[in-house]
Design an enzyme around this catalytic site. Structure first.
Site, PDB file in Angstrom:
ATOM      1  N   TYR A  95      -1.742   0.011  11.087  1.00  0.00           N
ATOM      2  CA  TYR A  95      -1.912  -0.732   9.836  1.00  0.00           C
ATOM      3  C   TYR A  95      -0.753  -0.474   8.889  1.00  0.00           C
ATOM      4  O   TYR A  95      -0.123  -1.406   8.372  1.00  0.00           O
ATOM      5  CB  TYR A  95      -3.226  -0.345   9.161  1.00  0.00           C
ATOM      6  CG  TYR A  95      -3.245  -0.679   7.686  1.00  0.00           C
ATOM      7  CD1 TYR A  95      -3.179  -1.997   7.249  1.00  0.00           C
ATOM      8  CD2 TYR A  95      -3.306   0.340   6.721  1.00  0.00           C
ATOM      9  CE1 TYR A  95      -3.173  -2.302   5.898  1.00  0.00           C
ATOM     10  CE2 TYR A  95      -3.304   0.040   5.375  1.00  0.00           C
ATOM     11  CZ  TYR A  95      -3.234  -1.282   4.967  1.00  0.00           C
ATOM     12  OH  TYR A  95      -3.212  -1.580   3.622  1.00  0.00           O
TER      13      TYR A  95
ATOM     14  N   THR B 272       0.819  -1.209   0.000  1.00  0.00           N
ATOM     15  CA  THR B 272       0.000   0.000   0.000  1.00  0.00           C
ATOM     16  C   THR B 272       0.851   1.257   0.000  1.00  0.00           C
ATOM     17  O   THR B 272       1.990   1.257   0.490  1.00  0.00           O
ATOM     18  CB  THR B 272      -0.913   0.020   1.246  1.00  0.00           C
ATOM     19  OG1 THR B 272      -1.597   1.274   1.356  1.00  0.00           O
ATOM     20  CG2 THR B 272      -0.101  -0.185   2.521  1.00  0.00           C
ATOM     21  N   ASP B 273       0.284   2.343  -0.521  1.00  0.00           N
ATOM     22  CA  ASP B 273       0.972   3.634  -0.469  1.00  0.00           C
ATOM     23  C   ASP B 273       1.066   4.178   0.953  1.00  0.00           C
ATOM     24  O   ASP B 273       1.874   5.068   1.239  1.00  0.00           O
ATOM     25  CB  ASP B 273       0.288   4.660  -1.375  1.00  0.00           C
ATOM     26  CG  ASP B 273      -1.190   4.891  -1.070  1.00  0.00           C
ATOM     27  OD1 ASP B 273      -1.719   4.298  -0.094  1.00  0.00           O
ATOM     28  OD2 ASP B 273      -1.834   5.646  -1.821  1.00  0.00           O
ATOM     29  N   GLU B 274       0.277   3.646   1.876  1.00  0.00           N
ATOM     30  CA  GLU B 274       0.257   4.177   3.240  1.00  0.00           C
ATOM     31  C   GLU B 274       1.564   3.944   3.990  1.00  0.00           C
ATOM     32  O   GLU B 274       1.801   4.557   5.038  1.00  0.00           O
ATOM     33  CB  GLU B 274      -0.926   3.597   4.012  1.00  0.00           C
ATOM     34  CG  GLU B 274      -2.261   4.004   3.421  1.00  0.00           C
ATOM     35  CD  GLU B 274      -3.441   3.679   4.310  1.00  0.00           C
ATOM     36  OE1 GLU B 274      -3.324   3.851   5.545  1.00  0.00           O
ATOM     37  OE2 GLU B 274      -4.478   3.262   3.778  1.00  0.00           O
TER      38      GLU B 274
ATOM     39  N   LYS C 225       2.198  -3.064   7.473  1.00  0.00           N
ATOM     40  CA  LYS C 225       2.451  -3.320   6.048  1.00  0.00           C
ATOM     41  C   LYS C 225       3.900  -2.998   5.695  1.00  0.00           C
ATOM     42  O   LYS C 225       4.539  -3.723   4.917  1.00  0.00           O
ATOM     43  CB  LYS C 225       1.493  -2.512   5.185  1.00  0.00           C
ATOM     44  CG  LYS C 225       0.052  -2.993   5.203  1.00  0.00           C
ATOM     45  CD  LYS C 225      -0.102  -4.407   4.647  1.00  0.00           C
ATOM     46  CE  LYS C 225       0.142  -4.480   3.159  1.00  0.00           C
ATOM     47  NZ  LYS C 225      -0.070  -5.858   2.623  1.00  0.00           N
TER      48      LYS C 225
END
Length: 317
Positions: free
Chosen positions: A142, A118-120, A146
């Site tokens: 989260y 993910t970009d997060e 990741k």
């Protein structure tokens, strides 16, 4: 190609399975948590092999991983608010689960692995866009979990020569998405005559991509991606949460009084944005314009109550 798809009953994983079950020989492994839904696989239920299991189960993976040409890992806990309420399961699935899967692939000599991220993991960016060399600076539990899984996967690539590539994508939307995420939550609330909860002033910015475009990118990386490399999957529309909310209200003929302002999320990232030149060099380009994809998504939830109504009524553990 024989592909093992972990997390294949979730939103993105199930779309991958529905898209490629006729093209590839697929095995799906899914724990079937609250967000894993066998009903999402019913359109192709005769075209793949299903294994009920957890990627943290090393003994299970030792049985199912060998013999596959590729492994694509969608398995993850993914809801930011849930990670803020309790991070343990996120660390277990997104870090320990990745390590267990990478070890199983190493032991089996799996020729290709794609780990979906993910970009997060980058945190927040006020202007411009991240490329694949940007430092990781996650803010939510989260996103941190990741990032941890990404680093584990890359460590296996660098230490052991494991042929794993990583994809990092923006916000996905489309059919069969669990109605805790913003688009299906807002659409189903509006269809049921409820209000929609908008965080803070609604100024936070997200980059949106249709799940079909994301899955095509993942499949391309499985074919052509270089081991040890990260590939960004950029979206097709950068919108504030307020702009997205207005589009959904308009699509369903609802007025602004249906918006309920709620306190902002803790450590709410302001903006995400990716550059995707590296992926485009492999031949990828998104095919679904956001306006078209959003209209089709709203229509899908409008006409498929039998899929999402049981999920709204069911209390998650």
């Amino acid at each position: 190609m024989r592909i093992l798809v972990t997390g294949g009953a979730g939103f993105i994983g199930s779309h991958f399975v529905r898209s490629f079950a006729g093209e590839d020989e697929l095995t799906v492994v899914d724990k079937l948590t609250y967000a894993g839904n066998p009903a999402s696989l019913e359109p192709v239920e005769e075209r793949f092999t299903f294994v009920h299991g957890d990627i943290c189960d090393a003994a299970l993976l030792a049985e199912v991983v060998p013999g596959h040409d590729a492994v694509v890992n969608f398995a993850a806990e993914s809801h930011v608010d849930r990670s803020i309420a309790g991070a343990e399961e996120f660390v277990r699935s997104n870090v320990l689960g990745v390590q267990t899967l990478m070890q199983a692939c190493l032991d089996a000599g799996t020729p290709r692995i794609v780990h979906v991220s993910t970009d997060e993991v980058y945190g927040s960016i006020d202007s411009g866009s991240w490329d694949e060399t940007a430092p990781l600076s996650p803010n939510s539990p989260y996103a941190a979990s990741k990032a941890g899984g990404d680093l584990i996967a890359l460590a296996y690539a660098r230490t052991h020569g494991l042929p794993v590539s990583i994809t990092r994508c923006g916000n996905n939307y489309g059919p069969y998405q669990y109605p805790e995420k913003v688009i299906p939550l807002f659409v189903t609330n509006l269809l049921d005559g409820l209000t929609v909860p908008l965080y803070g002033d609604g100024a936070n910015v997200r980059d949106w991509i249709h799940v079909a475009d994301h899955c095509r990118a993942v499949r391309l990386v499985a074919d052509r991606g270089q081991p040890g490399e990260v590939y960004h999957v950029a979206g097709t529309a950068e919108l504030t949460n307020l702009e997205l909310t207005v589009r959904l209200l308009d699509a369903l003929g609802a007025d602004r009084r249906r918006v309920e302002r709620v306190p902002d999320r803790k450590a709410h990232d302001f903006r995400y944005s990716l550059t995707d030149a590296k992926l485009r060099a492999l031949g990828h380009a998104p095919r679904i314009p956001f306006d078209q994809g959003l209209a089709e998504t709203v229509e899908w939830y409008t006409t498929n109550r039998e899929w999402w109504e049981p999920l709204r009524k069911r209390r998650a553990p």
